[in-house]
Design a protein around this motif. Structure first.
Motif, short mmCIF file in Angstrom:
data_model
loop_
_atom_site.label_atom_id
_atom_site.label_comp_id
_atom_site.label_asym_id
_atom_site.label_seq_id
_atom_site.Cartn_x
_atom_site.Cartn_y
_atom_site.Cartn_z
N LEU A 1 0.82 -1.20 0.00
CA LEU A 1 0.00 0.00 0.00
C LEU A 1 0.86 1.26 0.00
O LEU A 1 2.02 1.22 0.42
CB LEU A 1 -0.93 0.00 1.21
CG LEU A 1 -1.83 -1.23 1.34
CD1 LEU A 1 -2.76 -1.08 2.54
CD2 LEU A 1 -2.64 -1.47 0.07
N ASP A 2 0.29 2.35 -0.46
CA ASP A 2 0.98 3.64 -0.53
C ASP A 2 0.49 4.52 0.61
O ASP A 2 -0.66 4.96 0.61
CB ASP A 2 0.69 4.30 -1.88
CG ASP A 2 1.53 5.55 -2.11
OD1 ASP A 2 1.96 6.17 -1.12
OD2 ASP A 2 1.73 5.92 -3.29
N HIS B 1 -3.36 8.50 -2.50
CA HIS B 1 -2.51 7.41 -2.98
C HIS B 1 -2.81 6.10 -2.25
O HIS B 1 -2.72 5.01 -2.83
CB HIS B 1 -1.04 7.77 -2.82
CG HIS B 1 -0.55 8.79 -3.81
ND1 HIS B 1 -0.51 10.13 -3.53
CD2 HIS B 1 -0.10 8.66 -5.08
CE1 HIS B 1 -0.05 10.80 -4.58
NE2 HIS B 1 0.19 9.92 -5.54
N TYR B 2 -3.17 6.21 -0.99
CA TYR B 2 -3.54 5.01 -0.21
C TYR B 2 -4.75 4.33 -0.84
O TYR B 2 -4.75 3.12 -1.09
CB TYR B 2 -3.82 5.43 1.23
CG TYR B 2 -4.33 4.33 2.14
CD1 TYR B 2 -3.47 3.39 2.70
CD2 TYR B 2 -5.69 4.25 2.45
CE1 TYR B 2 -3.94 2.40 3.54
CE2 TYR B 2 -6.17 3.26 3.29
CZ TYR B 2 -5.29 2.34 3.84
OH TYR B 2 -5.78 1.36 4.69
N ASP C 1 -5.92 4.74 -3.89
CA ASP C 1 -5.59 4.28 -5.24
C ASP C 1 -4.80 2.98 -5.21
O ASP C 1 -4.96 2.12 -6.10
CB ASP C 1 -4.79 5.35 -5.98
CG ASP C 1 -5.65 6.57 -6.34
OD1 ASP C 1 -6.89 6.45 -6.27
OD2 ASP C 1 -5.07 7.62 -6.66
N SER C 2 -3.95 2.81 -4.21
CA SER C 2 -3.15 1.58 -4.13
C SER C 2 -4.01 0.36 -3.81
O SER C 2 -3.66 -0.77 -4.18
CB SER C 2 -2.02 1.73 -3.10
OG SER C 2 -2.52 1.87 -1.78
N LYS D 1 -6.12 -0.37 -7.11
CA LYS D 1 -5.29 -1.02 -8.13
C LYS D 1 -5.51 -2.53 -8.11
O LYS D 1 -5.62 -3.18 -9.17
CB LYS D 1 -3.82 -0.70 -7.87
CG LYS D 1 -2.84 -1.44 -8.77
CD LYS D 1 -1.39 -1.14 -8.36
CE LYS D 1 -1.07 -1.70 -6.98
NZ LYS D 1 0.35 -1.49 -6.59
#
Length: 474
Positions: free
Chosen positions: A242-243, A249-250, A252-253, A256
């Motif tokens: 995870l980001d 970004h969290y 989005d990760s 994904k």
């Protein structure tokens, strides 16, 4: 990280809200899964997880460990009373590992209809992906949010020009701060969640029917203290990375992996730590509305207490989160996240002096030794915080040190760990002995309130003025 040099931050450090979720299987008098419908169809506090017979208690959001525990006890008694009153009495199975299993189709997927049919369909998807046996593991989730008074004080201290913002800008900046705070906390909690696993592990025994269809009544000991948190337990078929750089970004990760077809939705990400928005968990709200609280998902049911978790363990988890919130940032790149997941699985072992964890500074220690080291540092941290608080907190510090000493004793002598006690007490007839315990627990009539109200008692017969909403203890 929280600035504990700020006296107001120190004063508010342990202020926050707690919610507990406890899963338990309903079983019949012979130790098999109950195949009856969920007995609480309209109850928002008692719902279902994967199975129709897997009750899940959701306490309301409470302001203290005592309140959360009292609600957990209250609802546990309500369930037991209802099950005892059925035409064919049923019982709450007190272990994370399941009892006898005849065959997979006797693990009943939760029934949903009409506008909720998607919940049933999702469970059939999970059944196909992971098999129903694994879905029978039960546990406890700990939800926590730091008080807004605490976070806002820390925010104002760090954003010196915040007083010049208009109301809209102030809200925007505070929300960014709050999301960033919880992102940092989630990263640290991921790195240290192995400690919670080691402290709460309580499921060393399995019935043979879990590993060999139809063969019941034989105990299986697989070297694990917590099967569900071990490499044999509840994990995705890949290691998620995870980001943690920011909330966008969290999210989005996680998305994904949904887009790649590796998971159906965010609910299928079987990670020990989750960040959640207010209300129903979905990634869109998490990204657009911000983080409400953190959820820790790695706690075993403890059969040694009627309520599934010791109050001191709930206190400890709160103390750990507050400690982590005030410690420096941790590197959580892909490699560190792989270490963190493996640490969790290693901490699920039965003998913690035969397996290692990798510390954030890349030392390799026996799990037991690493745990003692963290607990020692936590004790020093809280002594320093309260030494400089300028208030009389002798009673509170005494409670904190008692909780930390209680946990330390588990690693100084493994016989103090729940997994070791459970194996000693329930070996040579795991389900048979567990069933006897279920029937004894069905006779539980009440519980004492927190120490602040020791003169009171709540019994399941009470239909007067004490309810989970009305029991308020600071």
């Amino acid at each position: 990280m929280l600035d504990v040099k700020n006296s107001k931050v120190r004063e508010l450090l342990l202020e926050g809200n707690i919610g507990l979720e406890k899963e338990s299987l309903r079983i019949d008098k012979d130790g098999y899964f109950a195949l009856t419908p969920h007995p609480f169809p309209e109850d928002s506090f008692i719902v279902r997880d994967f199975c129709e017979n897997q009750t899940e208690i959701n306490t309301a959001v409470t302001g203290s460990v005592c309140e959360a525990m009292e609600q957990l006890k209250f609802h546990t008694l309500r369930i037991q009373k209802t099950l005892a009153g059925l035409e064919e009495p049923e019982y709450l199975w007190p272990f994370s590992n399941p009892p006898y299993i005849r065959k997979e189709n006797e693990i009943p997927i939760a029934e949903y209809k009409d506008e909720e049919i998607h919940k049933k369909n999702y469970r059939y998807y999970l059944s196909d992906r992971y098999g129903r046996y694994k879905m029978t593991f039960s546990g406890i989730h700990f939800n926590y949010s730091f008080s807004d008074d605490l976070l806002y004080e820390d925010f104002i201290t760090k954003y010196k020009d915040a007083s010049e913002y208009d109301e809209t800008r102030l809200k925007e900046e505070y929300r960014k701060y709050k999301d960033s705070f919880y992102m940092s906390l989630a990263a640290k909690a991921q790195v240290y969640n192995w400690l919670i696993v080691a402290i709460t592990a309580a499921s060393p025994l399995l019935d043979s029917s879990y590993v060999e269809k139809g063969v019941t009544g034989k105990d299986i000991f697989n070297g694990m203290g917590s099967t569900r948190c071990s490499e044999l337990g509840y994990w995705n078929m890949f290691t998620p990375i995870l980001d943690y750089s920011d909330i966008g970004h969290y999210v989005d990760s996680i998305l994904k992996y949904v887009e790649q077809g590796l998971i159906h939705s965010s609910a299928e990400l079987y990670y020990p730590v989750r960040l959640k928005p207010a209300g129903v968990y979905n990634l869109e709200d998490l990204k657009n509305k911000g983080v409400s609280h953190i959820e820790l998902r790695m706690i075993d049911l403890n059969p040694l207490t009627p309520w599934g978790i010791e109050e001191k363990d709930v206190h400890f988890i709160k103390l750990l989160l507050s400690y982590l919130a005030a410690t420096p940032e941790i590197n959580v790149d892909a490699g560190e996240q792989v270490f963190a997941i493996q640490n969790t699985k290693n901490a699920a072992h039965y003998d913690l002096k035969t397996v290692n964890v990798v510390t954030p500074d890349h030392r390799t220690l026996w799990v037991a030794d690493a745990a003692i080291e963290v607990l020692k540092d936590m004790k020093s941290f809280y002594r320093e915080v309260y030494k400089t608080s300028g208030t009389d907190i002798s009673n509170e510090l005494s409670l904190i040190e008692d909780v930390l000493d209680y946990q330390t004793a588990k690693f100084e002598d493994a016989n103090n760990r729940y997994a070791w006690k459970v194996r000693e007490q329930f070996a040579d007839g795991f389900v048979e002995k567990g069933l006897r315990l279920c029937k004894e627990r069905a006779e539980e009539k009440g519980f004492e309130l927190c120490k602040e109200n020791k003169d009171k008692k709540v019994t399941e017969e009470l239909d007067s003025d004490i309810s989970p909403q009305k029991v308020k203890v600071s």
